[in-house]
Design a protein around this motif. Structure first.
Motif, short mmCIF file in Angstrom:
data_model
loop_
_atom_site.label_atom_id
_atom_site.label_comp_id
_atom_site.label_asym_id
_atom_site.label_seq_id
_atom_site.Cartn_x
_atom_site.Cartn_y
_atom_site.Cartn_z
N VAL A 68 9.51 10.29 -7.93
CA VAL A 68 8.62 9.36 -7.21
C VAL A 68 7.26 9.16 -7.88
O VAL A 68 6.59 8.17 -7.58
N ASP A 69 6.83 10.07 -8.77
CA ASP A 69 5.47 9.93 -9.30
C ASP A 69 5.29 8.62 -10.07
O ASP A 69 4.29 7.93 -9.91
N GLY A 70 6.27 8.27 -10.89
CA GLY A 70 6.18 7.01 -11.62
C GLY A 70 6.24 5.80 -10.71
O GLY A 70 5.53 4.80 -10.92
N ARG A 71 7.08 5.89 -9.69
CA ARG A 71 7.20 4.76 -8.75
C ARG A 71 5.91 4.58 -7.95
O ARG A 71 5.49 3.45 -7.69
N VAL A 72 5.30 5.70 -7.57
CA VAL A 72 4.03 5.61 -6.84
C VAL A 72 2.96 4.99 -7.74
O VAL A 72 2.14 4.19 -7.29
N ALA A 73 2.99 5.37 -9.03
CA ALA A 73 2.02 4.79 -9.97
C ALA A 73 2.18 3.27 -10.05
O ALA A 73 1.18 2.53 -10.05
N ARG A 74 3.42 2.81 -10.09
CA ARG A 74 3.65 1.36 -10.15
C ARG A 74 3.30 0.69 -8.83
O ARG A 74 2.75 -0.42 -8.80
N GLY A 83 -1.16 8.73 -17.98
CA GLY A 83 -0.23 9.15 -16.93
C GLY A 83 1.16 9.40 -17.47
O GLY A 83 1.80 10.40 -17.14
N GLY A 84 1.64 8.50 -18.34
CA GLY A 84 2.95 8.70 -18.95
C GLY A 84 2.97 9.93 -19.84
O GLY A 84 3.94 10.70 -19.85
N PHE A 85 1.89 10.13 -20.59
CA PHE A 85 1.77 11.31 -21.46
C PHE A 85 1.75 12.59 -20.63
O PHE A 85 2.46 13.56 -20.92
N PHE A 86 0.93 12.60 -19.57
CA PHE A 86 0.78 13.76 -18.69
C PHE A 86 2.12 14.13 -18.05
O PHE A 86 2.50 15.30 -18.01
N ASP A 87 2.83 13.13 -17.58
CA ASP A 87 4.13 13.34 -16.95
C ASP A 87 5.11 13.95 -17.94
O ASP A 87 5.84 14.89 -17.62
#
Length: 209
Positions: A68-74, A83-87
């Protein structure tokens, strides 16, 4: 509609509701990523104690945050390069922590063979990520090979829930390192093709009539 597709649709709706709820809560996606790491550290502690089934359940819970973290970001327009690097970085730490838990468990049982096997799995896991990252400095993309992070996590969950870690470790050890070899060969082929294309003289343009 089949049973499988119905389950998939139901799960997707539940995840969508969770994403919308988290978006409304204003929580930062990077915080969700970090929470996922902490949950995986808890799962690693359970693995170190030999509580495999509980560890499997906790890993599944951590996977929810990963989903969900990427979806919440979008959803909240907070997609960033960092954010992508951190993830990506915390995802790798999560898998390594889980394997460290197994190292502690097998070490406590004084089973050197499985300590070494787990270390081989750790090495393969790191190298799968590294070879892609390093290759993509030289070629456009390098996504070949089967044993990427999602597959490794699923196998660890299976090993935990069904107490089949020896078999799972063998599968990951072989396929992860095979993936590394595949990426090395693919990168060699693509780099050679690109270098040959650069050395090839430009086509002579025909004069227009």
């Amino acid at each position: 509609m089949t049973v499988t597709s119905a389950i998939g649709t139901g799960c997707e709706k539940i995840i969508l509701l969770i994403v919308r709820g988290l978006a409304l809560s204003k929580i930062h996606p990077n915080v969700l990523t970090f929470i996922g790491l902490l949950i995986n550290i808890g799962a690693a502690a359970l693995l170190a104690a030999g509580q495999f089934r509980w560890a499997g359940v906790v890993i599944i819970g951590a996977g929810l945050f990963d989903m969900v973290d990427g979806r919440v970001a979008r959803e909240t327009n907070r997609v960033t390069r960092f954010g992508g690097f951190f993830d990506s970085v915390l995802d790798r730490y999560s898998v390594l922590f889980l394997l460290m838990g197994l190292l502690v468990w097998y070490g406590s049982l004084n089973v050197p063979f499985y300590v070494v096997l787990t270390a081989v799995v750790m090495t393969g896991s790191v190298m799968v990520s590294y070879t892609r990252a390093r290759a993509e400095n030289s070629i456009p993309t390098c996504k070949v090979g089967f044993m990427e992070r999602p597959e490794r996590v699923v196998l660890l969950i299976i090993g935990a829930l069904f107490d089949r870690f020896p078999e799972v470790l063998w599968v990951i050890a072989v396929l992860a390192n095979l993936t590394v070899v595949q990426r090395m060969v693919f990168t060699w082929q693509e780099a050679k093709r690109l270098e040959e294309a650069q050395l090839r003289p430009p086509a002579v343009r025909r004069a227009k009539a």
